[in-house]
Design a protein around this motif. Structure first.
Motif, PDB file in Angstrom:
ATOM      1  N   UNK A   1      81.841 134.511 -77.861  1.00 46.99           N
ATOM      2  CA  UNK A   1      81.592 135.948 -77.914  1.00 46.99           C
ATOM      3  C   UNK A   1      82.813 136.674 -78.479  1.00 46.99           C
ATOM      4  N   UNK A   2      83.997 136.059 -78.342  1.00 45.98           N
ATOM      5  CA  UNK A   2      85.253 136.711 -78.725  1.00 45.98           C
ATOM      6  C   UNK A   2      85.784 136.232 -80.072  1.00 45.98           C
ATOM      7  N   UNK A   3      85.299 135.101 -80.559  1.00 49.86           N
ATOM      8  CA  UNK A   3      85.721 134.629 -81.869  1.00 49.86           C
ATOM      9  C   UNK A   3      85.066 135.473 -82.965  1.00 49.86           C
ATOM     10  N   UNK A   4      85.748 135.675 -84.073  1.00 49.07           N
ATOM     11  CA  UNK A   4      85.173 136.504 -85.141  1.00 49.07           C
ATOM     12  C   UNK A   4      83.961 135.852 -85.791  1.00 49.07           C
ATOM     13  N   UNK A   5      83.077 136.702 -86.269  1.00 47.86           N
ATOM     14  CA  UNK A   5      81.888 136.224 -86.980  1.00 47.86           C
ATOM     15  C   UNK A   5      82.195 136.260 -88.471  1.00 47.86           C
ATOM     16  N   UNK A   6      82.817 135.159 -88.936  1.00 48.06           N
ATOM     17  CA  UNK A   6      83.200 135.098 -90.343  1.00 48.06           C
ATOM     18  C   UNK A   6      83.040 133.672 -90.844  1.00 48.06           C
ATOM     19  N   UNK A   7      83.565 133.404 -92.015  1.00 50.38           N
ATOM     20  CA  UNK A   7      83.391 132.083 -92.612  1.00 50.38           C
ATOM     21  C   UNK A   7      84.166 130.986 -91.919  1.00 50.38           C
ATOM     22  N   UNK A   8      85.170 131.355 -91.115  1.00 45.20           N
ATOM     23  CA  UNK A   8      85.990 130.350 -90.451  1.00 45.20           C
ATOM     24  C   UNK A   8      85.511 130.033 -89.041  1.00 45.20           C
ATOM     25  N   UNK A   9      84.950 131.032 -88.355  1.00 42.88           N
ATOM     26  CA  UNK A   9      84.551 130.861 -86.967  1.00 42.88           C
ATOM     27  C   UNK A   9      83.054 131.104 -86.806  1.00 42.88           C
ATOM     28  N   UNK A  10      82.495 130.461 -85.801  1.00 43.52           N
ATOM     29  CA  UNK A  10      81.101 130.709 -85.431  1.00 43.52           C
ATOM     30  C   UNK A  10      81.093 131.572 -84.180  1.00 43.52           C
ATOM     31  N   UNK A  11      81.591 132.788 -84.332  1.00 40.70           N
ATOM     32  CA  UNK A  11      81.708 133.673 -83.187  1.00 40.70           C
ATOM     33  C   UNK A  11      80.766 134.847 -83.255  1.00 40.70           C
ATOM     34  N   UNK A  12      80.881 135.737 -82.263  1.00 40.31           N
ATOM     35  CA  UNK A  12      80.024 136.910 -82.184  1.00 40.31           C
ATOM     36  C   UNK A  12      80.814 138.210 -82.192  1.00 40.31           C
ATOM     37  N   UNK A  13      82.135 138.115 -82.293  1.00 37.22           N
ATOM     38  CA  UNK A  13      82.957 139.321 -82.319  1.00 37.22           C
ATOM     39  C   UNK A  13      82.745 140.042 -83.658  1.00 37.22           C
ATOM     40  N   UNK A  14      82.359 141.292 -83.576  1.00 44.44           N
ATOM     41  CA  UNK A  14      82.047 142.050 -84.786  1.00 44.44           C
ATOM     42  C   UNK A  14      80.567 142.167 -85.049  1.00 44.44           C
ATOM     43  N   UNK A  15      79.764 141.424 -84.269  1.00 44.96           N
ATOM     44  CA  UNK A  15      78.304 141.483 -84.395  1.00 44.96           C
ATOM     45  C   UNK A  15      77.769 142.548 -83.443  1.00 44.96           C
ATOM     46  N   UNK A  16      76.795 143.332 -83.892  1.00 45.59           N
ATOM     47  CA  UNK A  16      76.158 144.330 -83.022  1.00 45.59           C
ATOM     48  C   UNK A  16      75.163 143.599 -82.114  1.00 45.59           C
TER      49      UNK A  16
END
Length: 339
Positions: free
Chosen positions: A244-259
């Protein structure tokens, strides 16, 4: 790499040791996964999966395919869905590394936790199913499934911190002061564990290690049990919630930044509360410690992947520069979380 496998010797071996195996018509390496090389085998109209230790020098206790085989074999007839295990080789095998074979499970794998390809109601079902599967795993009676000897009980986080600190140092490729800070901070802020909370721990519980039914949002196979052991259930819970805290970008499979509200995804608090309600346990205190531990453990795992890549023993190719950047960012973010 497939070319390193003696396919003739493997075919002869499987014909002798695997019921129903006729001829090795095709072998295909799965491109995803960075630890134990995994292959899809085709024999006539049947398909199997072979998972093996990587070649080269390995860290102590790493890549234990025999432990994967043992835990999946024990869980097959439980509420926790796993592929059917079929055969475990000896340490010396025709492919020069221990391996096991399991059934091939056809279904959906979701690589992006934001699930943008699904509608809102389906996203809700997927997350509820993941939560349910985790609670079922941690609620299993260890003795009833024959896994009382699958790991030590008590002082889980102390033992794990010692292990992963040693693993990190054994695979260290450059000095990072932020990692040193984590290695000091975590034991100094150790939680008081409730020894009554001992469960089977998956060790890498995340959405892309699950196969969902082809037409339903139901988990039909939980994969990648390499890091499984007996331990504290909040380790698995925090590891998943770390995403939930990792960024949602090409490097991480996270949810931070997702609505998350717009997409219908649960908040971290809602997910934790639902899990605790299903398990009948209190919400964890010192939640930040569990998350910090998860960050450190994850970056230690990634450091091992980087070391294998530099040594030429990685399961799949990577950009080592990107890997270094990911490890550094995770260390910085973990320090910020705990400071």
């Amino acid at each position: 790499m497939i070319e390193k496998i003696n396919t003739i010797a493997l075919e002869q071996y499987l014909q002798t040791h695997l019921s129903g195996f006729k001829k090795l018509d095709a072998i295909e390496k799965f491109k995803d996964g960075q630890s134990n090389p995994t292959y899809k085998l085709t024999s006539n109209d049947r398909q199997f999966v072979l998972r093996t230790k990587p070649l080269g020098t390995l860290l102590k206790s790493a890549h234990a395919v025999d432990r994967e085989y043992k835990v999946m074999n024990a869980l097959f007839d439980t509420d926790v869905p796993v592929p059917r295990t079929l055969h475990l080789s000896e340490v010396k095998s025709p492919i020069n590394s221990q391996f096991y074979v399991m059934e091939y499970v056809e279904g959906q794998i979701f690589w992006d936790p934001a699930l943008t390809q699904l509608n809102k109601s389906d996203r809700i079902r997927v997350y509820d199913e993941m939560n349910l599967t985790l609670s079922r795993l941690h609620s299993l009676n260890i003795s009833a499934v024959g896994l009382t000897d699958f790991g030590k009980q008590g002082n889980y986080f102390e033992r794990q911190l010692k292990r992963w600190s040693e693993q990190y140092k054994a695979s260290e490729t450059e000095h990072l002061s932020d990692v040193d800070w984590l290695i000091c901070w975590l034991p100094q802020n150790m939680v008081n564990e409730d020894d009554s909370l001992v469960s089977i721990i998956h060790g890498d519980y995340r959405i892309d290690n699950m196969i969902f039914h082809p037409q339903q949002f139901k988990v039909i196979a939980l994969l990648d049990w390499e890091l499984s052991t007996l331990g504290h259930p909040f380790a698995d819970l925090a590891y998943q919630c770390m995403h939930w805290r990792l960024p949602h970008d090409g490097q991480f499979k996270g949810l931070n930044g997702v609505n998350k509200t717009k997409l219908g995804l649960p908040s971290e608090d809602d997910y934790v509360n639902l899990y605790c309600k299903r398990c009948g346990i209190n919400k964890p205190e010192n939640w930040i410690f569990y998350l910090g531990f998860s960050y450190f453990r994850f970056l230690a795992i990634l450091q091992g992947v980087l070391k294998r890549a530099l040594d030429g023993n990685a399961s799949n190719p990577h950009d080592v520069t990107i890997m270094r950047d990911i490890i550094k960012k995770m260390a910085v973010d973990a320090c910020k979380l705990l400071a």
